[in-house]
Design an enzyme around this catalytic site. Structure first.
Site, PDB file in Angstrom:
ATOM      1  N   LYS A 204       0.834  -1.199   0.000  1.00  0.00           N
ATOM      2  CA  LYS A 204       0.000   0.000   0.000  1.00  0.00           C
ATOM      3  C   LYS A 204       0.874   1.255   0.000  1.00  0.00           C
ATOM      4  O   LYS A 204       0.670   2.168  -0.782  1.00  0.00           O
ATOM      5  CB  LYS A 204      -0.921  -0.028   1.226  1.00  0.00           C
ATOM      6  CG  LYS A 204      -1.846   1.152   1.339  1.00  0.00           C
ATOM      7  CD  LYS A 204      -2.833   0.946   2.479  1.00  0.00           C
ATOM      8  CE  LYS A 204      -3.636   2.207   2.712  1.00  0.00           C
ATOM      9  NZ  LYS A 204      -4.580   2.063   3.830  1.00  0.00           N
ATOM     10  N   GLU A 210      10.509  -4.556   4.606  1.00  0.00           N
ATOM     11  CA  GLU A 210      10.610  -5.951   4.154  1.00  0.00           C
ATOM     12  C   GLU A 210      10.318  -6.066   2.662  1.00  0.00           C
ATOM     13  O   GLU A 210      11.058  -6.689   1.902  1.00  0.00           O
ATOM     14  CB  GLU A 210       9.603  -6.826   4.921  1.00  0.00           C
ATOM     15  CG  GLU A 210       9.885  -6.975   6.404  1.00  0.00           C
ATOM     16  CD  GLU A 210       9.223  -5.911   7.250  1.00  0.00           C
ATOM     17  OE1 GLU A 210       8.942  -4.791   6.744  1.00  0.00           O
ATOM     18  OE2 GLU A 210       8.982  -6.170   8.448  1.00  0.00           O
ATOM     19  N   GLY A 265      -4.903  -1.979   5.137  1.00  0.00           N
ATOM     20  CA  GLY A 265      -4.046  -3.079   4.675  1.00  0.00           C
ATOM     21  C   GLY A 265      -4.677  -4.443   4.902  1.00  0.00           C
ATOM     22  O   GLY A 265      -4.722  -5.288   4.007  1.00  0.00           O
ATOM     23  N   ARG A 266      -5.210  -4.672   6.108  1.00  0.00           N
ATOM     24  CA  ARG A 266      -5.750  -6.005   6.424  1.00  0.00           C
ATOM     25  C   ARG A 266      -7.135  -6.237   5.816  1.00  0.00           C
ATOM     26  O   ARG A 266      -7.725  -7.296   6.010  1.00  0.00           O
ATOM     27  CB  ARG A 266      -5.753  -6.220   7.946  1.00  0.00           C
ATOM     28  CG  ARG A 266      -6.478  -5.152   8.756  1.00  0.00           C
ATOM     29  CD  ARG A 266      -6.148  -5.294  10.238  1.00  0.00           C
ATOM     30  NE  ARG A 266      -6.656  -4.193  11.048  1.00  0.00           N
ATOM     31  CZ  ARG A 266      -6.046  -3.018  11.207  1.00  0.00           C
ATOM     32  NH1 ARG A 266      -4.906  -2.776  10.562  1.00  0.00           N
ATOM     33  NH2 ARG A 266      -6.560  -2.082  11.976  1.00  0.00           N
ATOM     34  N   GLU A 351      -4.886  -6.926  15.268  1.00  0.00           N
ATOM     35  CA  GLU A 351      -4.429  -5.602  14.835  1.00  0.00           C
ATOM     36  C   GLU A 351      -5.589  -4.601  14.917  1.00  0.00           C
ATOM     37  O   GLU A 351      -5.379  -3.420  15.163  1.00  0.00           O
ATOM     38  CB  GLU A 351      -3.906  -5.692  13.396  1.00  0.00           C
ATOM     39  CG  GLU A 351      -2.854  -4.648  13.077  1.00  0.00           C
ATOM     40  CD  GLU A 351      -2.131  -4.961  11.774  1.00  0.00           C
ATOM     41  OE1 GLU A 351      -1.214  -5.789  11.801  1.00  0.00           O
ATOM     42  OE2 GLU A 351      -2.493  -4.391  10.743  1.00  0.00           O
ATOM     43  N   HIS A 382      -4.201 -32.879  18.192  1.00  0.00           N
ATOM     44  CA  HIS A 382      -3.055 -33.665  18.670  1.00  0.00           C
ATOM     45  C   HIS A 382      -1.984 -32.752  19.241  1.00  0.00           C
ATOM     46  O   HIS A 382      -0.840 -33.167  19.404  1.00  0.00           O
ATOM     47  CB  HIS A 382      -2.492 -34.501  17.524  1.00  0.00           C
ATOM     48  CG  HIS A 382      -3.510 -35.458  16.988  1.00  0.00           C
ATOM     49  ND1 HIS A 382      -3.597 -36.768  17.404  1.00  0.00           N
ATOM     50  CD2 HIS A 382      -4.543 -35.272  16.126  1.00  0.00           C
ATOM     51  CE1 HIS A 382      -4.615 -37.358  16.796  1.00  0.00           C
ATOM     52  NE2 HIS A 382      -5.208 -36.464  16.012  1.00  0.00           N
ATOM     53  N   LYS A 510       7.607  -0.585  12.399  1.00  0.00           N
ATOM     54  CA  LYS A 510       8.207  -0.181  11.130  1.00  0.00           C
ATOM     55  C   LYS A 510       9.375   0.781  11.337  1.00  0.00           C
ATOM     56  O   LYS A 510      10.265   0.866  10.516  1.00  0.00           O
ATOM     57  CB  LYS A 510       7.152   0.464  10.221  1.00  0.00           C
ATOM     58  CG  LYS A 510       6.155  -0.558   9.667  1.00  0.00           C
ATOM     59  CD  LYS A 510       5.235   0.038   8.610  1.00  0.00           C
ATOM     60  CE  LYS A 510       4.281  -1.009   8.073  1.00  0.00           C
ATOM     61  NZ  LYS A 510       3.491  -0.608   6.939  1.00  0.00           N
TER      62      LYS A 510
HETATM   63  C1  G6Q Z   1      -2.555  -3.818   7.952  1.00  0.00           C
HETATM   64  C2  G6Q Z   1      -1.335  -3.260   8.458  1.00  0.00           C
HETATM   65  C3  G6Q Z   1      -0.062  -3.950   8.005  1.00  0.00           C
HETATM   66  C4  G6Q Z   1       0.303  -3.655   6.549  1.00  0.00           C
HETATM   67  C5  G6Q Z   1       1.734  -4.107   6.313  1.00  0.00           C
HETATM   68  C6  G6Q Z   1       2.190  -3.875   4.900  1.00  0.00           C
HETATM   69  O1  G6Q Z   1      -3.661  -3.398   8.188  1.00  0.00           O
HETATM   70  O2  G6Q Z   1      -1.286  -1.905   8.255  1.00  0.00           O
HETATM   71  O3  G6Q Z   1      -0.121  -5.342   8.185  1.00  0.00           O
HETATM   72  O4  G6Q Z   1      -0.570  -4.288   5.676  1.00  0.00           O
HETATM   73  O5  G6Q Z   1       2.583  -3.451   7.211  1.00  0.00           O
HETATM   74  O6  G6Q Z   1       2.100  -2.535   4.560  1.00  0.00           O
HETATM   75  P1  G6Q Z   1       2.248  -2.070   3.061  1.00  0.00           P
HETATM   76  O7  G6Q Z   1       1.168  -2.700   2.269  1.00  0.00           O
HETATM   77  O8  G6Q Z   1       2.162  -0.596   3.084  1.00  0.00           O
HETATM   78  O9  G6Q Z   1       3.592  -2.567   2.591  1.00  0.00           O
END
Ligand code: G6Q
Length: 551
Positions: A204, A210, A265-266, A351, A382, A510
């Site tokens: 996003k 990462e 994002g989620r 989250e 198990h 982050k």
């Molecule tokens: C989701 C969070 C988080 C996010 C990641 C990746 O709601 O904000 O999990 O999706 O940190 O972020 P980017 O999509 O910006 O790389």
């Protein structure tokens, strides 16, 4: 501002909790309890009868939802109001699955036409890749997708790709790379042919450490395997809200699939972030998933509280968390293709509702989101179910299954379903010591053995569970299931008075490592002892650097 615990409805629930009957008693007293405590919506069936809830408690929970302004909050969500107040954003992921392309706007500006446009761009791209119209630099078809993303840009697409395996387009594969641990990307690269690989960089913000690190390494790998800079356009696409950063990375606007700041994002697998899903399972399958979610949206928007599946699931969760005082909740899909559901819901729930401040900034006055964990059944049986059955802290659970399997192999599915049904029953009824003694006597155990074994083989029972059943794990059912949980979590956030749509804890993560990164030695490098950290960090850092100096 008064908190939810100051309301008469909350106090009433506390009183009711103090005198709540056992589940055993509730089932004994009412032979049709399961019917009265179950619901159907969007192809899903929810049985919440195995919770210590009476009609009175249910009514009080509904009254609590009304007092918390749940119906108005729901209206504000769908109206595109900026309910994510700390980020000043609307929360309109439901608009992404409204295929009619109508009716959603923010501050009077239509957003639906942009959604339709981006969806059409995705569809055209997917069909050109599948038709072999878009090929790699040497003319090979692009049969492998590597989705590079993390968190919301990884967990949703990964869950859906696995869940939709029976719908995969033949000959295609998708690999997900998320961790900044170079091993993750290296393991993936080992299996790839650069000429037939499409890298989908999903981020996003297009700034996440990462993802940017993995994307840059993937690009270097591609260039080192004979790719030229001009070939990048054939092998890299991006999904982002940050056009400038995408361009700076070297990806042209034609290869950018956009989404918007009002998609959290989620909650983003419904947007272009779902490109990997559509590439693996086909655009039509992706659309079917959207349709299933939309059906759940329509139900959530219009059904009265007592018949509203997401709201009732939320209220059952509130009851267990706040009045049964249960702090852990297990997600137990009896479906191998939903293996990633616990991880996905861990993010979605923890989250969203792992918060201790109310929207107005005041500390919350009650417990909020529980710890979410889980594994697919029957594997979990198990492993950690022992604690759910006999541990000292009660755990609530959701059991999820499909009546029909995509892989009707021998009697596997019947056995799977038998376990899906048996566990909630055992968790509710438990087994008294007296019952155990009868059992052991019947099998002919000696009295001394019975005396020593009986206490260990007794189960307290009264562990609350809800069961969610679908006909088959279709794209529609998957969409409805995920939307069910999204709305459940939103409703709980409203009642607790928190903002379910920000994530300051993630933002902290982050930025934290950035100040330490320059102090970590590269292998063979001598770094002077570092300062500015507590003694624990310092000792670990110096030990790491000493090891790396030796290489
Ligand atoms: C989701 C969070 C988080 C996010 C990641 C990746 O709601 O904000 O999990 O999706 O940190 O972020 P980017 O999509 O910006 O790389």
């Amino acid at each position: 501002m008064a908190g939810i615990t100051d309301t008469a409805e909350w106090r009433r629930l506390e009183d009711l909790a103090a005198a709540r009957p056992s589940m055993r008693a509730l089932f004994d007293a009412d032979p049709v309890r399961a019917t009265a405590y179950s619901l159907e919506a969007a192809g899903l069936f929810l049985d919440y009868s195995r919770n210590r809830i009476t009609d009175e408690i249910r009514n009080a929970l509904i009254a609590l939802a009304e007092t918390a302004g749940l119906e108005d909050a729901r209206r504000r969500l769908f109206a595109g109001e900026r309910i994510n107040v700390t980020e000043g954003r609307a929360v309109l992921h439901p608009a992404l699955r409204d295929l009619s392309g109508e009716g959603f706007s923010i501050d009077g500006h239509d957003i639906s036409s942009a959604i339709v446009r981006e969806c059409a761009k995705m569809e055209a791209f997917v069909s050109r890749v599948h038709a072999g119209e878009l090929r790699g630099r040497t003319g090979k078809p692009l049969d492998t997708v590597v989705n590079i993303g993390i968190g919301g840009s990884d967990l949703g697409p990964q869950l859906a790709v696995e869940a939709l395996r029976p719908y995969w387009v033949a000959g295609r594969r998708t690999i997900f790379v998320s961790n900044v641990d170079g091993q993750h990307l290296a393991d993936a690269l080992e299996t790839l042919n650069p000429d037939s690989t499409l890298f989908v960089i999903s981020s996003k913000t297009f700034t996440t450490q990462e993802t940017m690190t993995n994307a840059a390494s993937a690009r270097n790998w591609f260039l080192s395997r004979g790719g030229a800079a001009a070939d990048i356009a054939k092998h890299f696409v991006a999904i982002s809200t940050n056009q400038d950063a995408v361009r700076a990375f070297g990806i042209s606007p034609e290869n950018l699939f956009a989404f918007w700041d009002w998609v959290g994002g989620r909650y983003s697998l419904w947007s272009a972030i779902g490109l990997s899903i559509a590439l693996q399972a086909g655009f039509a399958t992706f659309e079917r998933m959207l349709r299933g979610a939309h059906e759940m949206d329509a139900h959530f928007r219009s059904a009265p509280i007592e018949r509203n599946m997401p709201i009732m699931l939320a209220l059952v969760g509130i009851w267990n968390r706040n009045f049964e005082k249960i702090s852990a909740h297990a997600v137990l899909p009896y479906d191998q293709h939903l293996a990633r559901l616990p991880a996905y819901l861990q993010q979605l729930d923890m989250e969203s509702n792992g918060k201790s401040r109310r929207i107005d900034g005041a500390p919350v006055d009650c417990k909020t989101g529980p710890v979410i964990f889980g594994e697919p059944g029957t594997n979990g049986q198990h492993a950690f179910y022992q604690l759910i059955h006999q541990g000292t802290d009660p755990v609530s659970s959701d059991f999820i299954a499909a009546a029909l399997s995509h892989a009707p192999l021998g009697d596997h599915h019947e056995k799977l379903l038998a376990n899906f049904l048996a566990q909630p029953e055992a968790l509710m009824w438990g087994r008294t010591e007296a019952e155990v003694r009868v059992l052991l006597a019947k099998r002919g155990d000696k009295q001394t053995d019975i005396d020593s074994l009986a206490p260990h083989m007794a189960f307290p029972g009264e562990r609350p569970t809800s069961s969610i059943l679908m006909e088959k794990l279709t794209p529609e059912a998957l969409g409805a299931l995920l939307a069910l949980y999204e709305h459940k979590i939103f409703c709980q956030g409203v009642i607790w008075g928190i903002n379910s749509f920000d994530q300051w804890g993630v933002e902290l993560g982050k930025s934290l490592a950035a100040s330490i990164l320059p102090k970590i030695a590269r292998v063979g490098e001598v770094k002077p002892a570092s300062a500015g950290h507590d003694s624990s960090t310092l000792a670990l850092l110096n030990r790491i650097n000493a090891i790396r100096r030796k290489g």
